[in-house]
Scaffold this motif. Structure first.
Motif, mmCIF file in Angstrom:
data_model
loop_
_atom_site.group_PDB
_atom_site.id
_atom_site.type_symbol
_atom_site.label_atom_id
_atom_site.label_comp_id
_atom_site.label_asym_id
_atom_site.label_seq_id
_atom_site.Cartn_x
_atom_site.Cartn_y
_atom_site.Cartn_z
ATOM 1 N N PHE A 40 0.832 -1.212 0.000
ATOM 2 C CA PHE A 40 0.000 0.000 0.000
ATOM 3 C C PHE A 40 0.868 1.264 0.000
ATOM 4 C CE2 PHE A 40 -3.640 -2.493 2.066
ATOM 5 C CZ PHE A 40 -4.423 -2.460 0.928
ATOM 6 N N SER A 41 2.009 1.209 0.718
ATOM 7 C CA SER A 41 2.848 2.411 0.825
ATOM 8 C C SER A 41 3.376 2.817 -0.543
ATOM 9 C CB SER A 41 4.010 2.169 1.795
ATOM 10 O OG SER A 41 4.993 1.360 1.182
ATOM 11 N N LYS A 42 3.476 1.833 -1.431
ATOM 12 C CA LYS A 42 3.947 2.131 -2.776
ATOM 13 C C LYS A 42 2.806 2.661 -3.638
ATOM 14 C CE LYS A 42 6.212 -0.027 -6.721
ATOM 15 N NZ LYS A 42 6.859 -1.244 -7.214
ATOM 16 N N TRP A 43 1.666 1.967 -3.588
ATOM 17 C CA TRP A 43 0.640 2.242 -4.596
ATOM 18 C C TRP A 43 -0.381 3.299 -4.196
ATOM 19 C CZ3 TRP A 43 1.766 1.277 -9.265
ATOM 20 C CH2 TRP A 43 2.651 0.227 -9.557
ATOM 21 N N LEU A 44 -0.739 3.376 -2.913
ATOM 22 C CA LEU A 44 -1.817 4.312 -2.559
ATOM 23 C C LEU A 44 -1.414 5.776 -2.761
ATOM 24 C CD1 LEU A 44 -3.683 2.626 0.456
ATOM 25 C CD2 LEU A 44 -4.012 2.375 -2.011
ATOM 26 N N PRO A 45 -0.241 6.209 -2.250
ATOM 27 C CA PRO A 45 0.123 7.613 -2.497
ATOM 28 C C PRO A 45 0.197 7.944 -3.988
ATOM 29 C CG PRO A 45 1.521 6.657 -0.802
ATOM 30 C CD PRO A 45 0.738 5.524 -1.405
ATOM 31 N N ARG A 46 0.682 7.016 -4.810
ATOM 32 C CA ARG A 46 0.766 7.269 -6.259
ATOM 33 C C ARG A 46 -0.602 7.464 -6.887
ATOM 34 N NH1 ARG A 46 5.560 3.207 -8.456
ATOM 35 N NH2 ARG A 46 6.909 3.624 -6.678
ATOM 36 N N LYS A 47 -1.606 6.808 -6.290
ATOM 37 C CA LYS A 47 -2.970 6.919 -6.824
ATOM 38 C C LYS A 47 -3.757 8.019 -6.123
ATOM 39 C CE LYS A 47 -3.267 1.971 -7.949
ATOM 40 N NZ LYS A 47 -3.749 1.904 -9.335
ATOM 41 N N GLY A 48 -3.089 8.732 -5.199
ATOM 42 C CA GLY A 48 -3.797 9.804 -4.492
ATOM 43 C C GLY A 48 -4.796 9.285 -3.468
ATOM 44 N N ILE A 49 -4.563 8.063 -2.983
ATOM 45 C CA ILE A 49 -5.471 7.483 -1.984
ATOM 46 C C ILE A 49 -4.824 7.604 -0.603
ATOM 47 C CG2 ILE A 49 -6.595 5.314 -1.247
ATOM 48 C CD1 ILE A 49 -6.585 4.491 -4.242
ATOM 49 N N ALA A 50 -5.646 7.878 0.411
ATOM 50 C CA ALA A 50 -5.126 8.121 1.763
ATOM 51 C C ALA A 50 -4.327 6.917 2.275
ATOM 52 C CB ALA A 50 -6.281 8.419 2.716
ATOM 53 N N TYR A 51 -3.143 7.203 2.800
ATOM 54 C CA TYR A 51 -2.284 6.164 3.382
ATOM 55 C C TYR A 51 -1.488 6.792 4.510
ATOM 56 C CZ TYR A 51 1.836 3.318 4.151
ATOM 57 O OH TYR A 51 2.823 2.604 4.745
ATOM 58 N N VAL A 52 -1.545 6.193 5.694
ATOM 59 C CA VAL A 52 -0.704 6.671 6.795
ATOM 60 C C VAL A 52 -0.060 5.474 7.480
ATOM 61 C CG1 VAL A 52 -0.585 7.923 8.990
ATOM 62 C CG2 VAL A 52 -2.195 8.686 7.243
#
Ligand SMILES: Cc1ncc(C[n+]2csc(CCOP(=O)(O)OP(=O)(O)O)c2C)c(N)n1
Ligand code: SF4
Ligand SMILES: [Mg+2]
Lengths: 354, 258
Positions: A40-52
């Motif tokens: 998720f740390s790789k793909w969510l920020p790239r897709k503009g999806i919330a990740y913390v």
């Protein structure tokens, strides 16, 4: 035909969540679950999806509360010690009826335990874990393919019932690689959270949303409990899921979920080669538990053998299902030691008096 | 002349409007400043017209029923977890202002990790910190912010700093983080200070709406019941002891992670 991928169970889970339309992920590293967070740390920020990457599992589950409370598709994943830390939040989420998907990639305990696979968190998953009268819907995959498929199902169920759904996996399923296909025809069911979610809808609704689990007056607290219980009853009526394997003529029934069910299935095949009439009931949901079908087959089989990677937890639900009508025995290992088909068959022989 | 209303054929200028709070009686003890903060938040929501662009998080503590008063969508957090909820909300609703209201037990004790990490990440939220140096709701036990020598129900001989450490000055900690864009300490003991507090509320909510980072607004408050003082005496103690240990004023007015 959908394309096939060779993937770890943990990665399949994360990829399925992205394809199911996840809106946010909050997690904390712990073996054997960390690949989910890393994916998720790789793909969510790239897709503009919330990740913390949260500061703890305590925070992660409360971020899930906040974001899930806005009516979004939210997930967290962890492994046993982390899931223990989340229990406070899970109880609040269950009471406030916030949909979300939780994943426990189980490892051996108690305590810091071992990073090896285990099924020792069954009680915690199906009997509570946190405080108060609440239930989680608990799905139990037994392959990398199901690690993916059950994610879609978990999101859909959580929105259908406004209830947290737990995918109860284990370290072996998370770490092993198998071929997996992702649904090409998945359509997110219609879902309108504006009536109950904090989305800023006072003007439209005519009143503010109060997403709370606080009911000071005893009558209101009891009414909330009745409301929850009515929902749980509906889930028990509609959402039990299981698989039957060679149960038609079985004299002995194995009962196993998750990774154990893979080994139990193999044991059924090997036992049948030796002329032993055994079958398998595999719960795909352990809450709601397939009580009815286990009770039904208890009129046909001589005994049940509950097979778990624990010292015997699910066996209590099997015993409740058969109401003392037939013997129920346990076979299990802990500490990540793999279940042995030889030992299962030896036990089956003994139970059948052969 | 601004807005006017007509009554009995006569035109009047509107100088103050009752905030559009929910029609519920507040449960706070006489003389307590908790309610003042909530009224000010409501006034700012009304004046900015942002009822549907703001989400609040209530704590566990005396402000637990803030969601019964403030007229916007709100969530109720577990004890100490308000900043984690606010993070979750703000991350999926990035165009909304998000605020928490938290007492000193909630924020500075059980929820310190959540608070510091939210500030350090520079979440676009407002943290309203009601510091009354005591656990009001549970009957007046010692808090991490209780003053040296202060008598509470769990420090009957006065806070012994050798045993319990010195009072935690959270505003002075979070000002060090790049993530915070505004850190201020205000009070609500008189009209002048209430007006200053309102300015702080306004500025903080504006920061959240404009994604400037974390705003930390400490309200050095009182707790007549927990302090076992009459409302009038509590004001004296508030001014003479609290404001001395926790000096008022802006601590940081710029920041945020660029
Ligand atoms: C996990 C947990 N621990 C303890 C409590 C009991 N509790 C309720 S409010 C509170 C302290 C409140 O003090 P503070 O945050 O300073 O708020 P105040 O009432 O003073 O505004 C405590 C300890 C709780 N509700 N949950
Ligand atoms: S207990 Fe203290 S903080 Fe709580 S309402 Fe009463 S005076 Fe205010
Ligand atoms: Mg307090």
């Amino acid at each position: 035909m959908a394309e096939k991928y060779l993937m770890k169970g943990n990665e399949a889970l994360a990829e399925a969540a992205i394809r199911a339309g996840i809106d946010g992920y909050f997690g904390y590293p712990i073996t054997p679950q960390s690949e989910v967070l890393e994916y998720f740390s790789k793909w969510l920020p790239r897709k503009g999806i919330a990740y913390v990457q949260a500061e703890s599992e305590v925070s992660a589950i409360n971020m899930v509360y906040g974001a899930g409370g806005c009516g979004k598709r939210i997930m967290t994943t962890t492994s046993s010690p982390g899931f223990s830390l989340m229990q406070e939040g899970v109880s609040y989420i269950a009471c406030a009826q916030i949909p979300c998907v939780l994943v426990n990639v189980q490892r051996g305990g108690p305590g810091l335990g071992t990073i090896q696979p285990s099924q020792g968190d069954y009680f915690q998953a199906v009997k509570g874990g946190g405080h108060g009268d609440y239930r989680l819907i608990v799905l139990t995959p037994n392959s990398v393919q199901e690690q993916a498929d059950m994610v879609y199902k978990a999101f859909d169920l959580s929105e259908k019932y406004l209830n947290p759904v737990l995918i109860l996996s284990d370290g072996a399923l998370g770490q092993m690689m198998e071929a997996v296909e992702f649904k090409e025809d998945y359509v997110k069911p219609a879902f309108d959270p504006t009536a109950w979610a904090t989305v800023g809808g006072v003007a439209k609704r005519g009143k503010p949303v109060q997403l709370t689990s606080l009911f000071i007056e005893p009558e209101r607290m009891e009414a909330k409990n009745f409301e929850l219980q009515a929902k749980y009853k509906k889930i028990e009526e509609n959402e039990v899921d299981y698989e039957l394997y060679h149960m038609d003529d079985a004299e002995l029934g194995f009962i196993a979920y998750g990774l154990s069910s893979r080994i139990a299935k193999k044991a059924v095949d090997l036992a049948r080669e030796k002329g032993l009439k055994v079958g398998l009931i595999r719960p795909k949901t352990v809450w709601p538990f397939p009580t009815k079908i286990i009770k039904e087959y208890s009129k046909k089989v001589k005994a049940y053998l509950s097979i778990e990677m624990s010292v015997g937890q699910m066996i209590e639900d099997v015993k409740l299902a058969v109401e003392c009508k037939i013997p129920v025995e346990h076979y299990g290992k802990t500490g990540g030691i793999v279940l042995s088909t030889d030992e299962i068959i030896a036990k089956a022989k003994k139970m059948l008096g052969k | 002349m601004g807005e006017t209303i007509t009554k009995n054929g006569q035109e009047f200028e509107v100088v103050w409007k009752k905030p559009n709070l929910q029609p519920k009686d507040m449960h706070y003890c006489p003389g307590c400043a908790h309610g003042t903060l909530e009224k000010l938040i409501q006034e700012v929501i009304d004046e900015k017209g942002i009822q549907d662009q703001i989400i609040g998080v209530a704590p566990v503590g005396c402000a637990v029923f803030a969601y019964d008063y403030i007229n916007c969508d709100m969530q109720e957090a577990a004890h100490g977890r308000a900043c984690a909820l606010a993070t979750g909300i703000s991350r999926v609703l990035p165009n909304h202002a998000v605020f928490t209201i938290q007492g000193d037990g909630d924020l500075a004790s059980i929820g310190l990790a959540e608070t510091l990490h939210a500030c350090n990440r520079g979440e676009n939220i407002v943290i309203f910190f009601y510091n009354n140096a005591i656990y009001g709701m549970t009957g007046g036990q010692m808090a991490p912010t209780t003053l040296p020598g202060q008598v509470t129900s769990s420090s009957p001989d006065g806070r012994n700093c050798k045993l319990s450490g010195m009072p935690l000055k959270v505003a002075d900690i979070v000002k060090e983080f790049d993530g915070t864009c505004y850190v201020t300490r205000q009070a609500a003991n008189n009209a002048v200070n209430v007006r200053k507090l309102k300015k702080a509320v306004e500025k903080a909510i504006d920061n959240s709406l404009n994604k400037r980072g974390t705003s930390f607004v400490e309200l050095v408050g009182n707790c007549p019941s927990g302090w076992k003082l009459t409302p009038v005496d509590s004001y004296k103690w508030w001014e003479e002891n609290m404001m001395k240990f926790y000096p008022l004023g802006d601590i940081k007015t710029e920041g945020g992670i660029k």
